[in-house]
Structure formats: structure tokens, C-alpha cells
Design an enzyme around this catalytic site. Structure first.
Site, PDB file in Angstrom:
ATOM      1  CE  LYS A 212      -3.388   2.564   2.973  1.00 51.23           C
ATOM      2  NZ  LYS A 212      -4.073   2.144   4.146  1.00 51.23           N
ATOM      3  CD  GLU A 218       9.805  -5.785   6.789  1.00 53.14           C
ATOM      4  OE1 GLU A 218       9.342  -4.874   6.534  1.00 53.14           O
ATOM      5  OE2 GLU A 218       9.785  -6.056   8.099  1.00 53.14           O
ATOM      6  N   GLY A 273      -4.369  -1.782   5.461  1.00 52.36           N
ATOM      7  CA  GLY A 273      -3.611  -3.054   4.947  1.00 52.36           C
ATOM      8  C   GLY A 273      -4.258  -4.512   5.257  1.00 52.36           C
ATOM      9  NE  ARG A 274      -5.593  -3.460  11.555  1.00 51.51           N
ATOM     10  CZ  ARG A 274      -4.885  -2.384  11.778  1.00 51.51           C
ATOM     11  NH1 ARG A 274      -3.821  -2.357  10.841  1.00 51.51           N
ATOM     12  NH2 ARG A 274      -5.373  -1.653  12.371  1.00 51.51           N
ATOM     13  CD  GLU A 359      -0.934  -4.197  11.802  1.00 43.62           C
ATOM     14  OE1 GLU A 359       0.447  -4.734  11.800  1.00 43.62           O
ATOM     15  OE2 GLU A 359      -1.384  -4.171  10.861  1.00 43.62           O
ATOM     16  CG  HIS A 390      -2.452 -35.292  19.299  1.00 42.08           C
ATOM     17  ND1 HIS A 390      -2.707 -36.316  20.001  1.00 42.08           N
ATOM     18  CD2 HIS A 390      -3.457 -35.081  18.275  1.00 42.08           C
ATOM     19  CE1 HIS A 390      -3.835 -36.756  19.371  1.00 42.08           C
ATOM     20  NE2 HIS A 390      -4.162 -36.199  18.377  1.00 42.08           N
ATOM     21  CE  LYS A 518       6.543  -0.563   9.604  1.00 41.47           C
ATOM     22  NZ  LYS A 518       5.643  -0.075   8.777  1.00 41.47           N
TER      23      LYS A 518
HETATM   24  O1  F6P Z   1       4.196  -2.998   9.588  1.00 41.37           O
HETATM   25  C1  F6P Z   1       2.670  -3.231   9.680  1.00 41.37           C
HETATM   26  C2  F6P Z   1       2.051  -2.732   8.426  1.00 41.37           C
HETATM   27  O2  F6P Z   1       2.072  -1.243   8.571  1.00 41.37           O
HETATM   28  C3  F6P Z   1       0.596  -3.410   8.376  1.00 41.37           C
HETATM   29  O3  F6P Z   1      -0.316  -2.584   8.868  1.00 41.37           O
HETATM   30  C4  F6P Z   1       0.604  -3.522   6.883  1.00 41.37           C
HETATM   31  O4  F6P Z   1      -0.348  -4.624   6.697  1.00 41.37           O
HETATM   32  C5  F6P Z   1       2.223  -3.970   6.511  1.00 41.37           C
HETATM   33  O5  F6P Z   1       2.685  -3.197   7.221  1.00 41.37           O
HETATM   34  C6  F6P Z   1       2.550  -3.807   4.966  1.00 41.37           C
HETATM   35  O6  F6P Z   1       2.262  -2.399   4.562  1.00 41.37           O
HETATM   36  P1  F6P Z   1       2.378  -2.175   2.854  1.00 41.37           P
HETATM   37  O7  F6P Z   1       1.128  -2.580   2.263  1.00 41.37           O
HETATM   38  O8  F6P Z   1       2.337  -0.450   3.184  1.00 41.37           O
HETATM   39  O9  F6P Z   1       3.652  -2.720   2.476  1.00 41.37           O
END
Ligand code: F6P
Length: 554
Positions: A212, A218, A273-274, A359, A390, A518
Site C-alpha cells: 500500500k 521487507e 492493510g489488514r 493490530e 496433541h 521500524k
Molecule cells: O508493519 C505493519 C504494516 O504497517 C501493516 O499494517 C501492513 O499491513 C503492512 O505493514 C504492510 O504495509 P504495506 O502494504 O504498506 O507494505
């Protein structure tokens, strides 16, 4: 803050005080006895909607509890809050944004004005763009640099740009379209990239950089590494557009990365995002299961949206589940909630709900910035049954904590093997039954005596065999996991999370806590690689940096 009745200190509301009193009266409530006394209990505490059947009769509640919880929902203005959310009011107050995942599920022709613009045409325009891309890939018209059709799609994204799509594409594997395999690359751990690319051919692989913000470390590191891998495999910069597309609301950053503007699928700041699997972030889902199944998923979620908005709170699945969570978290001291799917295809739902719930509701100030006076979101954990039986179910049965659980189970298996599914279903039911019934001291002793154990031994062993019982759970059953029912199931949990945030007066749609790690990460990195000489803020972190620097090779 007119959009709903916050700020409020929920603990001062009459319904909260009534629940506090009621909790005392329920101290000795026994589910066993309640079932014995009321043959209608199952009927009284079950309901169906959107292809899902919810049994919440195995809870520490009676009709009065439900009534008081519903009063609480009314007193915090839940009805108005739902309307505010659906209408696009800025329910995410710290970012001054709406949270309009429900708009992504609304049918074509609907109108929804946000800041003077009808957003629905834009939503359906993007769906058409997705349809076009999916069609071209499935029909073999989208070609790689050697003119071969695409066989593998890699979604590079993390958090909400990964967990929802991964859950759905794996849960709906039975609906997978032949010819295209979907993969997920989320973590910055190079091993993930290494293992994945070892299985792929660059000439037939399409990468979706799904972010987004297009600023997530990452994802950007993985996208850069994937591009390097593609070039090393024989791809060229000139043909990059055939192999890299993006989903983002940050067009400029995606273009700067090298993605052609026409290959960037938009999303909007009013989708969290979620909550974004229903947007173009769901592209890998549409590629995995086909566009008509993706639309079924949306339509299942829409059915649940309608149910959430229109059903009375007494008959409203997300409302009841949210209120039950409040009942246990705020009045019984529960600190975690287990999600236990009895279906291999649903094995990732716990991970998705962890992000969705934790979150969203991992908050300790209200919308107006005042600290809450109650506990808020629980730890969400769990995993697939029977495996969990288990492993960690022991703690559910005999541990000292009260941990409410949701069992999720389909009636029909896509892959029947002998009577395995009957056994799976039976195990699911017997777990919730065991949690509820437990085993009394008398029962434990009688069992041991029946085995011929000497009385002294019976007395020594019996305490270990006592299982307290009276442990609450919900059971969610559906015929089988279809796109429509899965859409309803995921939407149900989204709404449940919202219900709780409205009760607590918190914001379910921001996540400022994630940002600190971050920010600090950059400082730690520069000290690790030696570009920053000043010591870290604390001796422990500096010590661990030194430990790494003294040993790291490569
Ligand atoms: O680090 C958490 C977060 O901000 C989430 O809320 C989000 O889903 C994820 O990182 C990924 O964000 P993006 O889609 O901007 O890479």
C-alpha cells in the site's frame, strides 16, 4: 467527533455496571447445569447467516447476559458507529480517514460519496482492471521475455499485503485455476527468497510488488532482490515490465522502482492493510482461483456486511462474537483467544486473524487520546485441529487460565478419505464438549475404581484427572469452504473486531505501535554495518550489535 458516541469511558455506562453486578451473580454458573435445565439452550444460542452456522451455547452466559451485553452495544452507539463506518466517515481518527473495506464488496451501481466523490465507480474500475489482467494471464496472452506464458506468480508483500491473500488462496485451493501457481514472498530473511527462486524460472514468472505504502522495508528489499535475480537469470531491463507489476497507493514510488504506470493497480488510503484482501491486494487470489470465484468471495463478504448492518444485535453474529469477547476479556480476566480451524485449507486463518485482531485492537488509548480504563484486545493464537489437541489443548483443558476458543469446521471435505472427515468433525465437537463438561472429582475417582485401582492409588491419581470444565467456546460450522462462505467468515471477524473497538472507544484502523520498531531498526542497522559510530541507546542492544559484528561472516 460526531460520528459515534466517543469519547466515552465505557466503565461508567449503566450497562457496564449492570454487567459487573451480573458477573458476580454468574460466579457459580455451570454450563453443564444450564444444558440440563434448559432443553432449548442450543436453539436459544445458535443462529445462521451468510452460509455460516454459529453455536454459542457453550458460553458462560444466560439470556440475561446477552441482554446486558446488547444493552452495552446500544449504550456505546454501535448502530451509529456501523453506519458511520459504512458511510465513509473518518472512523480512523488519528489518520483522519474512513475505513471502507465494506465499499470494496458493494455491488456495481451502488453509490458511496467520500469527500464529495462517489468511490464506487473507481472500485469497480479496478475490479475490471484485475479481470483483464487475470484473463490475459490465464489465457496465456501475458508473456515473459522469451514469449512464453506466465506459469508462476510471486506476491511480494508483508502483513496485510500477504496474510489475507495467502489465507484465501490456500483455503480455496480446490478452486485453483490450472496453469498458474501462486507463491508468497514476505520475510526479509534471504532464505525465503532463496528457497522460492530455486523453484522458479524467471522467463515465466510474474512478480507482484504488493505494498500500500510502497515503503515497507521487507517488501522493497525483496522486490530489489527479485529484480536482481530476474536480471541474473537472463531477463533485461527493457523487458522488466513483463515481469514486475505493483499494487500500491503510492504511484510515484512504484514508478521510481521501475514499474510501468499502466501496470500499477491502485488502492486507496481508506483501505487498511489488514482489511485489504478485497482490493487489488487480492490480485494473487484472483489469479489463483479465477475472477468469478473472487467475485463470489466479495459477494459472500457483502452478505455478511448486510447482516452486520441490518440484523438485530441479539441475532447478529459479529456483534455477539464481539460482545462475548468483551464479556470474557473485561469481566472474566481472559487474556487470550484461541482460533481453532478444523480444516487443513483454513490452516492460515489464525495468522490472518492475529494481524486483523491484534493490530486493530492492540490499543491502550481511546479515539480522543485518553488512556482506556479497561483491558482491550486479547492475544490471538491457535492453529489447526486435530494437531493442536496433541500440543497445546492441554492448557485449554487444565491450565489455570480461562481461554475462550472459536472452533471452525466444515461439514463437507473436498478430499474425503475413508471416514477421516467424520473423525475430524467428531474431534472438533468432542474438544468443545470436553472444555465445557470437564471431569469432576467423583467421575475421575469412579473411572479409576472401575479399572480396579486400589483406593489409596485412586486418591493419589484422581486430582490429576480432574478437568475443571465450564470453559467457553463458539463453534462455527459451514457446509464447505466455498469462496462465498469464506468471504462471509473473514468479513464476520473484521466486524467482530470493529464491535470491540467501538465498545472500548479505541481506533481499530491505525497501528502506530508498529512504527517505533521500524524507526529504531534503521539505527540498529547502521551500527551493525558500521555507518554509525555512536553507541546504541542502551547497553543490551549495543552488546548484541558487538556480538554480531565480532562473528558475522559473509
Ligand atoms: O508493519 C505493519 C504494516 O504497517 C501493516 O499494517 C501492513 O499491513 C503492512 O505493514 C504492510 O504495509 P504495506 O502494504 O504498506 O507494505
Amino acid at each position: 467527533m460526531a460520528y459515534y458516541r466517543t469519547p466515552h469511558d465505557v466503565t461508567t455506562l449503566p450497562a457496564w455496571q449492570a454487567l459487573t453486578e451480573h458477573r458476580k451473580a454468574m460466579q457459580d454458573f455451570s454450563m453443564r447445569e444450564a444444558f440440563n435445565e434448559d432443553p432449548q439452550r442450543f436453539n436459544e444460542f445458535t443462529l445462521s447467516s451468510s452460509g455460516l452456522f454459529l453455536d454459542y451455547s457453550k458460553n458462560l452466559i444466560n439470556a440475561e447476559t446477552r441482554e446486558l451485553l446488547v444493552n452495552l452495544a446500544n449504550e456505546v452507539g454501535l448502530k451509529e458507529a456501523i453506519k458511520a463506518q459504512y458511510d465513509g466517515e473518518p472512523v480512523n481518527s488519528s489518520e483522519n480517514r474512513p475505513a471502507l473495506h465494506t465499499a470494496l464488496r458493494r455491488p456495481v451501481g451502488d453509490k458511496l460519496m467520500v469527500n464529495g466523490t462517489n468511490v464506487m465507480p473507481e472500485v469497480h474500475k479496478v475490479l475490471n482492471q484485475i479481470t483483464d489482467l487475470v484473463g490475459r494471464i490465464h489465457d496465456g496472452l501475458w508473456r515473459g521475455y522469451t514469449e512464453k506464458p506466465i506459469t508462476d506468480v510471486v506476491n511480494i508483500g508483508i502483513g496485510g499485503s500477504f496474510l489475507g491473500p495467502e489465507l484465501v488462496s490456500e483455503a480455496l485451493l480446490s478452486y485453483a485455476q490450472k496453469g498458474v501457481r501462486c507463491h508468497y514472498l514476505a520475510n526479509i530473511d534471504g532464505t525465503e527468497l532463496h528457497e522460492l527462486t530455486a523453484k522458479l524460472r524467471a522467463e515465466t514468472t510474474l512478480f507482484i510488488v504488493s505494498s500500500k505504502t510502497f515503503s515497507t522495508l521487507e517488501t522493497l528489499k525483496n522486490a530489489t532482490a527479485a529484480r536482481a535475480w530476474y536480471l541474473a537469470q537472463g531477463g533485461s531491463e527493457a523487458e522488466l515490465y513483463r515481469h514486475f507489476i505493483a499494487v500500491s497507493s503510492n504511484n510515484a514510488a512504484a514508478v521510481a522502482f521501475g514499474i510501468r504506470e499502466e501496470n500499477i493497480f491502485p488502492m486507496w488510503d481508506w483501505v487498511g492493510g489488514r482489511y485489504s484482501l478485497w482490493s487489488a491486494i487480492g490480485l494473487p487470489i484472483a489469479l489463483a482461483i479465477g475472477m468469478s470465484n473472487f467475485k463470489e468471495l466479495l459477494s459472500g463478504a457483502y452478505t455478511m456486511d448486510q447482516h452486520f448492518q441490518n440484523a438485530s444485535f441479539e441475532q447478529n453474529m459479529p456483534v455477539l462474537l464481539g460482545l462475548l469477547g468483551v464479556w470474557y476479556g473485561n469481566f472474566w480476566g481472559a487474556q487470550s483467544h484461541a482460533i481453532l480451524p478444523y480444516d487443513h485449507y483454513l490452516r492460515n486463518i489464525t495468522k490472518h486473524l492475529q494481524q486483523l485482531d491484534m493490530e486493530s485492537n492492540g490499543k491502550s488509548v481511546r479515539q480522543d487520546g485518553v488512556p482506556v480504563k479497561t483491558e482491550t484486545g486479547p492475544v490471538i493464537w491457535g492453529g489447526v485441529g486435530c494437531n493442536g489437541q496433541h500440543a497445546y489443548h492441554q492448557l485449554l483443558h487444565q491450565g489455570t487460565q480461562l481461554i475462550p476458543a472459536d472452533f471452525i469446521v466444515p461439514i463437507v471435505s473436498f478430499n474425503p478419505v475413508s471416514d477421516h472427515h467424520q473423525w475430524l468433525y467428531a474431534n472438533c465437537l468432542s474438544q468443545s464438549q470436553a472444555l465445557m463438561l470437564g471431569k469432576t472429582r467423583e467421575e475421575a475417582e469412579a473411572e479409576l475404581r472401575a479399572k480396579g485401582m486400589p483406593e489409596e492409588e485412586v486418591q493419589r491419581v484422581a486430582p490429576h484427572k480432574v478437568i475443571p470444565g465450564n470453559r467457553p467456546s463458539n463453534t462455527i460450522v459451514c457446509e464447505r469452504i466455498s469462496p462465498r462462505r469464506l468471504g462471509a467468515l473473514v468479513a464476520m471477524y473484521e466486524h467482530k473486531v470493529f464491535v470491540q473497538s467501538v465498545i472500548w472507544g479505541t481506533n481499530a484502523f491505525d497501528q502506530w505501535g508498529v512504527e517505533l520498531g521500524k524507526e529504531l531498526g534503521k539505527g540498529v542497522y547502521s551500527r551493525l554495518v558500521g555507518s554509525e559510530e555512536t553507541p546504541a541507546e542502551d547497553a543490551s542492544t549495543q552488546g548484541l550489535i558487538n556480538y554480531f559484528r565480532g562473528r558475522h561472516r559473509g
